[in-house]
Structure formats: C-alpha cells, structure tokens
Write a protein that holds these residues in place. Structure first.
Motif, PDB file in Angstrom:
ATOM      1  N   ALA A   1       0.812  -1.209   0.000  1.00  0.00           N
ATOM      2  CA  ALA A   1       0.000   0.000   0.000  1.00  0.00           C
ATOM      3  C   ALA A   1       0.852   1.269   0.000  1.00  0.00           C
ATOM      4  O   ALA A   1       1.921   1.332   0.647  1.00  0.00           O
ATOM      5  CB  ALA A   1      -0.944  -0.004   1.198  1.00  0.00           C
ATOM      6  N   ALA A   2       0.346   2.269  -0.701  1.00  0.00           N
ATOM      7  CA  ALA A   2       0.994   3.578  -0.764  1.00  0.00           C
ATOM      8  C   ALA A   2      -0.024   4.643  -0.364  1.00  0.00           C
ATOM      9  O   ALA A   2      -1.230   4.451  -0.545  1.00  0.00           O
ATOM     10  CB  ALA A   2       1.493   3.836  -2.177  1.00  0.00           C
ATOM     11  N   PRO A   3       0.445   5.774   0.173  1.00  0.00           N
ATOM     12  CA  PRO A   3      -0.481   6.855   0.549  1.00  0.00           C
ATOM     13  C   PRO A   3      -1.400   7.291  -0.594  1.00  0.00           C
ATOM     14  O   PRO A   3      -2.542   7.707  -0.353  1.00  0.00           O
ATOM     15  CB  PRO A   3       0.447   7.985   0.996  1.00  0.00           C
ATOM     16  N   SER A   4      -0.924   7.161  -1.834  1.00  0.00           N
ATOM     17  CA  SER A   4      -1.746   7.546  -2.997  1.00  0.00           C
ATOM     18  C   SER A   4      -2.950   6.625  -3.185  1.00  0.00           C
ATOM     19  O   SER A   4      -3.858   6.938  -3.962  1.00  0.00           O
ATOM     20  CB  SER A   4      -0.903   7.525  -4.274  1.00  0.00           C
ATOM     21  N   GLN A   5      -2.953   5.516  -2.464  1.00  0.00           N
ATOM     22  CA  GLN A   5      -4.083   4.603  -2.551  1.00  0.00           C
ATOM     23  C   GLN A   5      -5.145   4.872  -1.480  1.00  0.00           C
ATOM     24  O   GLN A   5      -6.146   4.149  -1.387  1.00  0.00           O
ATOM     25  CB  GLN A   5      -3.609   3.148  -2.479  1.00  0.00           C
ATOM     26  N   THR A   6      -4.933   5.910  -0.714  1.00  0.00           N
ATOM     27  CA  THR A   6      -5.974   6.371   0.193  1.00  0.00           C
ATOM     28  C   THR A   6      -7.161   6.826  -0.631  1.00  0.00           C
ATOM     29  O   THR A   6      -7.028   7.697  -1.500  1.00  0.00           O
ATOM     30  CB  THR A   6      -5.460   7.543   1.059  1.00  0.00           C
TER      31      THR A   6
ATOM     32  N   ARG B   1     -13.692   2.507   2.986  1.00  0.00           N
ATOM     33  CA  ARG B   1     -12.815   3.671   3.159  1.00  0.00           C
ATOM     34  C   ARG B   1     -11.445   3.179   3.607  1.00  0.00           C
ATOM     35  O   ARG B   1     -11.330   2.527   4.643  1.00  0.00           O
ATOM     36  CB  ARG B   1     -13.417   4.631   4.172  1.00  0.00           C
ATOM     37  N   LEU B   2     -10.424   3.480   2.804  1.00  0.00           N
ATOM     38  CA  LEU B   2      -9.068   3.038   3.093  1.00  0.00           C
ATOM     39  C   LEU B   2      -8.157   4.229   3.309  1.00  0.00           C
ATOM     40  O   LEU B   2      -8.111   5.137   2.485  1.00  0.00           O
ATOM     41  CB  LEU B   2      -8.529   2.184   1.936  1.00  0.00           C
ATOM     42  N   LEU B   3      -7.438   4.191   4.405  1.00  0.00           N
ATOM     43  CA  LEU B   3      -6.470   5.239   4.716  1.00  0.00           C
ATOM     44  C   LEU B   3      -5.097   4.587   4.813  1.00  0.00           C
ATOM     45  O   LEU B   3      -4.909   3.651   5.580  1.00  0.00           O
ATOM     46  CB  LEU B   3      -6.835   5.919   6.032  1.00  0.00           C
ATOM     47  N   VAL B   4      -4.167   5.078   4.012  1.00  0.00           N
ATOM     48  CA  VAL B   4      -2.800   4.564   4.036  1.00  0.00           C
ATOM     49  C   VAL B   4      -1.890   5.643   4.604  1.00  0.00           C
ATOM     50  O   VAL B   4      -1.762   6.733   4.028  1.00  0.00           O
ATOM     51  CB  VAL B   4      -2.331   4.145   2.632  1.00  0.00           C
TER      52      VAL B   4
END
Lengths: 115, 112
Positions: free
Chosen positions: B81-86, B108-111
């Motif tokens: 996972a990468a922050p851009s996949q939030t 809802r996904l928060l990375v």
C-alpha cells in the motif's frame, strides 16, 4: 473517445426551488446508455435512471425528470420542488457499445438544499 | 437479497502493508467491477471481470490485483500500500454490458 462532463461542481438552492443538473457527453457510438446515480451523505451510490440512445422521450418520476437531447449530447436532470433529502452528489454516466464493459462517470455535482 | 456487500467498511494501513478487499453479490450477476473515488475525480475503474475466472484492467490498475475465483466474489488486493491509494473503494456488479451497475456501500481506506 468517451467522456462525460458535469460542469457544475456545486449547486445550492433553497428548499422548494427547482434545480437542473447538467450532463454533457461525448461518444462515437450510435448505441449507448446514459445513467444517473445519487450519492447521499451516507456514501452509498443509488441508481436513478437508465436511458438508451434511441429513446429521446423525456422521463418523469415523481419530482424527478430527465431531458435527453441527442442534438446537444445532453442528459439533464431536474428536481422539482427540491427537498433537504435531495442534498447529495449526483453522477451522470455513459456506457457505449464500444466501451467494452466500462462506464464513464462524470465528476459529479454536489447539490445542497437549504431549508 | 443483500445485493452487493463489501468487507471491510474501513481500514487503516501503513505504507508497504498489504490487504484484500472483498466484494460479494447475490444477484447472480456476470460482471463485477472495482472503482476508486477521490474528491473531484468521480469514479475511476480499477479492474473488472466479465465472468468467473476472468479479469481485465480498467483506467487505473497500477498497484492493484484482482481475482474472481467464484462468480459471486471479486477480490481487490493491494500488495504494497501507498499513501496515494488512500481512497474510497466501491464494488459494483451488473448482468452484462451496458446494464445498470449496482454498487456496494464502499470501503474507506487510509494509508499512512
């Protein structure tokens, strides 16, 4: 190329006013379908209507009506006598014969109905 | 009928972690889809499937993998996972090409 444009990013109206949400599309297909979805603040996506490209009759469902004009590539959505419960983001989408199985969504119009 | 369901509803990941999102539908639909929704960008198609055992890439497939081992289930995987996949991830299904798509409630996904 397939494209859906919802130029109105945000709209605010006072309760009981009528409001029209615009949707303009681009496609080279002769057979295609257009859709509207509603996304209330709770987040789910609710299907509202599906129309095919050969049926240009306007449709009315209660306070909702849709105006499909092939000549201007538009499929506009009107809410009559708006209510607070109509506050939501509304998405227009296109699915054409040559888009495979893909839907092309507009970026949505956020409607706020002020009591 | 439950329609389309998604698991989990919310998840927080650290960068580099992996996870799988599950989508299930009980409408006997052939086609299933995964979208992501980001502010101001509408819904963008990640991957889709036209039947059990098939998958295809959508508009934004990088960083994701999918599997459709059973007709009723469509899995979306993030290997690293990468922050851009939030984002908010939606699953949808329909009977066939150009038919109405029905959506799940979203994940809802928060990375971090």
């Amino acid at each position: 190329a397939q494209k859906v444009t919802q130029a109105q990013t945000e709209i605010s109206v006072v309760e009981k006013e009528d409001v029209t949400l615009d949707c303009v599309y681009e496609t080279r297909d002769t057979t295609y379908y257009l859709f509207w979805y509603k996304q209330p603040p709770s987040g789910e996506l609710v299907f509202l209507i599906r129309r095919n490209s050969f049926d240009e009759q306007n449709e009315i469902s209660g306070r909702y009506s849709w105006n499909f004009q092939k000549s201007t590539s538009s499929f506009n959505f009107t809410i009559t006598a708006s209510q607070v419960v109509d506050s939501a983001v509304y998405f227009c989408a296109l699915s054409g014969t040559n888009t495979g199985n893909q839907f092309y969504f507009g970026t949505g119009t956020s409607l706020t109905v002020i009591p | 009928n439950a329609g389309v369901t998604q698991t989990p509803k919310f998840r927080v990941l650290k960068t580099g972690q992996s996870m799988t999102l599950l989508c299930a539908q009980d409408m006997n639909h052939e086609y299933m889809y995964w979208y992501r929704q980001d502010p101001g960008m509408g819904l963008r198609l990640i991957h889709y499937s036209v039947g059990e055992g098939t998958t295809a890439k959508g508009e934004v497939p990088d960083g994701y993998n999918v599997s459709r081992l059973k007709k009723q289930n469509f899995l979306l995987g993030l290997e690293s996972a990468a922050p851009s996949q939030t984002s908010v991830y939606f699953c949808a299904s329909n009977r066939g090409n150009q038919e109405t798509q029905y959506f799940g409630p979203g994940t809802r996904l928060l990375v971090l």
